[in-house]
Design a protein around this motif. Structure first.
Motif, PDB file in Angstrom:
ATOM      1  N   UNK A  85       7.934  -9.517   4.014  1.00  0.00           N
ATOM      2  CA  UNK A  85       7.446 -10.359   5.109  1.00  0.00           C
ATOM      3  C   UNK A  85       6.429  -9.676   6.012  1.00  0.00           C
ATOM      4  N   UNK A  86       5.812  -8.606   5.522  1.00  0.00           N
ATOM      5  CA  UNK A  86       4.850  -7.880   6.368  1.00  0.00           C
ATOM      6  C   UNK A  86       3.450  -8.049   5.821  1.00  0.00           C
ATOM      7  N   UNK A  87       2.481  -8.161   6.718  1.00  0.00           N
ATOM      8  CA  UNK A  87       1.086  -8.306   6.285  1.00  0.00           C
ATOM      9  C   UNK A  87       0.324  -7.007   6.510  1.00  0.00           C
ATOM     10  N   UNK A  88      -0.164  -6.428   5.439  1.00  0.00           N
ATOM     11  CA  UNK A  88      -1.011  -5.231   5.537  1.00  0.00           C
ATOM     12  C   UNK A  88      -2.431  -5.627   5.192  1.00  0.00           C
ATOM     13  N   UNK A  92      -8.016  -1.925   5.336  1.00  0.00           N
ATOM     14  CA  UNK A  92      -7.785  -0.773   6.232  1.00  0.00           C
ATOM     15  C   UNK A  92      -6.362  -0.225   6.202  1.00  0.00           C
ATOM     16  N   UNK A  93      -5.445  -0.884   5.473  1.00  0.00           N
ATOM     17  CA  UNK A  93      -4.040  -0.465   5.606  1.00  0.00           C
ATOM     18  C   UNK A  93      -3.353  -0.151   4.272  1.00  0.00           C
ATOM     19  N   UNK A  94      -4.103  -0.138   3.186  1.00  0.00           N
ATOM     20  CA  UNK A  94      -3.516   0.139   1.865  1.00  0.00           C
ATOM     21  C   UNK A  94      -4.446   1.097   1.120  1.00  0.00           C
ATOM     22  N   UNK A  95      -3.880   2.166   0.560  1.00  0.00           N
ATOM     23  CA  UNK A  95      -4.682   3.102  -0.236  1.00  0.00           C
ATOM     24  C   UNK A  95      -3.966   3.391  -1.554  1.00  0.00           C
ATOM     25  N   UNK A  96      -4.736   3.433  -2.625  1.00  0.00           N
ATOM     26  CA  UNK A  96      -4.195   3.784  -3.945  1.00  0.00           C
ATOM     27  C   UNK A  96      -4.283   5.296  -4.109  1.00  0.00           C
ATOM     28  N   UNK A  97      -3.205   5.895  -4.587  1.00  0.00           N
ATOM     29  CA  UNK A  97      -3.124   7.364  -4.660  1.00  0.00           C
ATOM     30  C   UNK A  97      -2.815   7.825  -6.088  1.00  0.00           C
ATOM     31  N   UNK A 224       9.297  -0.415  13.296  1.00  0.00           N
ATOM     32  CA  UNK A 224       9.159   0.827  12.527  1.00  0.00           C
ATOM     33  C   UNK A 224       7.859   0.843  11.730  1.00  0.00           C
ATOM     34  N   UNK A 225       7.490  -0.303  11.173  1.00  0.00           N
ATOM     35  CA  UNK A 225       6.269  -0.362  10.348  1.00  0.00           C
ATOM     36  C   UNK A 225       5.056   0.104  11.157  1.00  0.00           C
ATOM     37  N   UNK A 226       5.079  -0.117  12.455  1.00  0.00           N
ATOM     38  CA  UNK A 226       3.947   0.259  13.308  1.00  0.00           C
ATOM     39  C   UNK A 226       3.788   1.774  13.419  1.00  0.00           C
ATOM     40  N   UNK A 227       4.828   2.537  13.039  1.00  0.00           N
ATOM     41  CA  UNK A 227       4.726   4.001  13.092  1.00  0.00           C
ATOM     42  C   UNK A 227       4.979   4.629  11.716  1.00  0.00           C
ATOM     43  N   UNK A 228       4.955   3.798  10.643  1.00  0.00           N
ATOM     44  CA  UNK A 228       5.357   4.316   9.325  1.00  0.00           C
ATOM     45  C   UNK A 228       4.241   4.258   8.300  1.00  0.00           C
ATOM     46  N   UNK A 229       4.207   5.284   7.471  1.00  0.00           N
ATOM     47  CA  UNK A 229       3.447   5.243   6.224  1.00  0.00           C
ATOM     48  C   UNK A 229       4.482   5.116   5.112  1.00  0.00           C
ATOM     49  N   UNK A 250       0.225   1.483   5.624  1.00  0.00           N
ATOM     50  CA  UNK A 250       0.574   1.809   7.009  1.00  0.00           C
ATOM     51  C   UNK A 250      -0.482   1.288   7.952  1.00  0.00           C
ATOM     52  N   UNK A 251      -0.199   1.357   9.261  1.00  0.00           N
ATOM     53  CA  UNK A 251      -1.145   0.833  10.249  1.00  0.00           C
ATOM     54  C   UNK A 251      -2.502   1.522  10.146  1.00  0.00           C
ATOM     55  N   UNK A 252      -3.552   0.781  10.479  1.00  0.00           N
ATOM     56  CA  UNK A 252      -4.933   1.234  10.244  1.00  0.00           C
ATOM     57  C   UNK A 252      -5.221   2.605  10.855  1.00  0.00           C
ATOM     58  N   UNK A 253      -4.685   2.886  12.037  1.00  0.00           N
ATOM     59  CA  UNK A 253      -5.004   4.164  12.693  1.00  0.00           C
ATOM     60  C   UNK A 253      -4.460   5.332  11.875  1.00  0.00           C
ATOM     61  N   UNK A 254      -3.244   5.194  11.373  1.00  0.00           N
ATOM     62  CA  UNK A 254      -2.671   6.268  10.547  1.00  0.00           C
ATOM     63  C   UNK A 254      -3.399   6.342   9.206  1.00  0.00           C
ATOM     64  N   UNK A 255      -3.715   5.163   8.655  1.00  0.00           N
ATOM     65  CA  UNK A 255      -4.382   5.149   7.346  1.00  0.00           C
ATOM     66  C   UNK A 255      -5.784   5.769   7.439  1.00  0.00           C
ATOM     67  N   UNK A 256      -6.445   5.588   8.553  1.00  0.00           N
ATOM     68  CA  UNK A 256      -7.782   6.192   8.718  1.00  0.00           C
ATOM     69  C   UNK A 256      -7.670   7.716   8.638  1.00  0.00           C
TER      70      UNK A 256
END
Ligand code: PMP
Ligand code: GLN
Length: 387
Positions: A85-88, A92-97, A224-229, A250-256
């Motif tokens: 139920x979360x929108x990423x 800016x909020x998803x990276x393939x590794x 929690x999602x707001x502070x989680x990767x 994770x949130x855009x600021x952390x993902x950046x």
């Protein structure tokens, strides 16, 4: 060749080779049935391989964008929204590794500063602490205690200091097969409220949860999602551990921050495989069916082990089964694992290696992500231990 006279970095001087490599090599050397390192010994569906081949032939062989192919990020966003139920945001909020290992290492390198403290739970998956120490951080150990391996949130509260930068959680948990509940997740949310502590959530076994239990994803709790990767791995979900492809959200600021490091240690991941996975994910039954698939293997393997002197611990998720061996031997677990591999012909993982203080509850880990024939071959050998 003449050896260079150099001095190791302090934390590397005493570092040993990962236990998974050690035990898989010993298994191969001894001709043992390898139930140590976690990987399936069966094939993924041909449709997945056909898709990679098709994309290669269609010329999709050049660099993917830094964040990963948009098709795959879009599929991941849709899955997370459907399940948690979360929108990423796809951009800016998803990276393939390159697998979960790289996602974890890069997240730690991007966020942990020298002398920062990172709380981990022993028994701790073996890549976390070396990553923390490589960037000059300090691991602080909380405990999941034998035999139920539940977190003690009072202990965690006492470990938090002004230097705490991150807490790393893993659910479903490797090596114990335990789960964090939604109540655990809520307790963690409560104790982090008002701090700037980041959560790194390793959820690589998110689809392997048994007995109808819910996977308490950190994506599903908005606070929690707001502070989680949050880290996932296609290796576990689609039986392709050798492809080494995963995701982090994770949130855009952390993902950046994450991408600043990612661009210079990986840049980007194998393009045709990403396109194939994006297609393959369109059929949700493929990941939703995984729990039932592995629960059947868990039942099969537990029945076999029940005919031996091993004492089975609960297995609520992952494809790992823990078992006590006090009825078989007084050896420390590392020696016992080596003995079992050499003399009985079944390779397992000792659990003390995941405890920073070497704690040994005389427990070993079996991987049951195997064909029934493999599990039966192991059983045939373990029967020598008596009933
Ligand atoms: N975290 C955990 C808990 C794991 O069990 C594993 C792999 N077994 C990883 C991370 C690494 O996953 P990957 O192979 O995608 O790097
Ligand atoms: N994570 C896998 C396990 O638990 C092994 C991965 C590795 O060999 N690094 O067995």
């Amino acid at each position: 060749m003449k050896t260079l006279n150099f001095v190791s970095r302090p934390h590397l001087a005493t570092m040993e080779t990962t236990i998974f490599t050690v035990m898989s090599k010993l298994a191969a050397d001894c001709g043992a049935v390898n139930l140590s390192q976690g990987f399936p010994d069966f094939q993924a569906e041909p449709a997945l391989f056909d898709a990679v081949h098709r994309h290669m032939l269609a010329g999709r062989n050049q660099y993917a964008p830094l964040a990963g192919m948009p098709e795959l990020r879009t599929a991941v966003a849709a899955k997370i929204e459907a399940l948690y139920g979360a929108r990423y945001d796809v951009d800016s909020e998803i990276t393939v590794t390159a697998g979960a290992t790289q996602a974890l290492f890069t997240a730690i390198a991007a966020l942990v500063r020298p002398d920062d403290e990172v709380i981990v739970f022993d028994p701790v998956y073996d890549s976390y602490v070396p990553a923390i120490e490589t960037v000059g951080g300090k691991a602080v150990h909380a405990h999941l205690r034998f035999p139920d391996y539940a977190p003690d949130w009072d202990e965690v509260t006492a470990l938090i200091t002004p230097r705490t930068r991150m807490i790393i959680v893993n659910t479903p948990h490797n090596p114990t097969g335990s789960l964090l509940s939604t109540v655990d997740r809520q307790k963690l949310a409560n104790l982090l409220r008002g701090t700037d502590i980041v959560v790194l959530a390793d959820e690589v076994y998110e689809h392997i949860v048994f007995d109808g239990a819910e996977h308490a994803s950190f994506c599903a709790d908005p606070e929690l999602a707001a502070r989680s990767l949050v880290v996932s791995s296609f290796g576990k979900t689609y039986h392709i551990t050798g492809w080494k492809i995963g995701t982090i959200v994770g949130p855009a600021a952390l993902m950046a921050e994450f991408r600043k490091v990612h661009q210079f240690n990986v840049f980007t991941v194998h393009t045709p495989s990403q396109l194939a996975l994006a297609e393959y994910m369109q059929e949700p039954a493929r990941h939703l069916g995984l729990a039932a698939f592995y629960q059947q293997k868990r039942e099969f393997f537990r029945q076999l082990l029940a005919e031996t002197p091993f004492e089975l611990l609960p297995c609520r998720g992952t494809y790992f089964q823990l078992a006590g061996y006090r009825r078989i031997s007084d050896l420390p677990d590392r020696e016992f694992a080596e003995w079992l591999t050499r003399e009985i012909g079944v390779a397992v993982i000792p659990i003390s290696v995941f405890h920073h203080d070497g704690r040994d509850d005389r427990v070993v880990r079996f991987c049951f992500a195997k064909q029934e024939a493999t599990l039966l071959a192991a059983h045939e050998r373990l029967r020598k231990l008596g009933g």
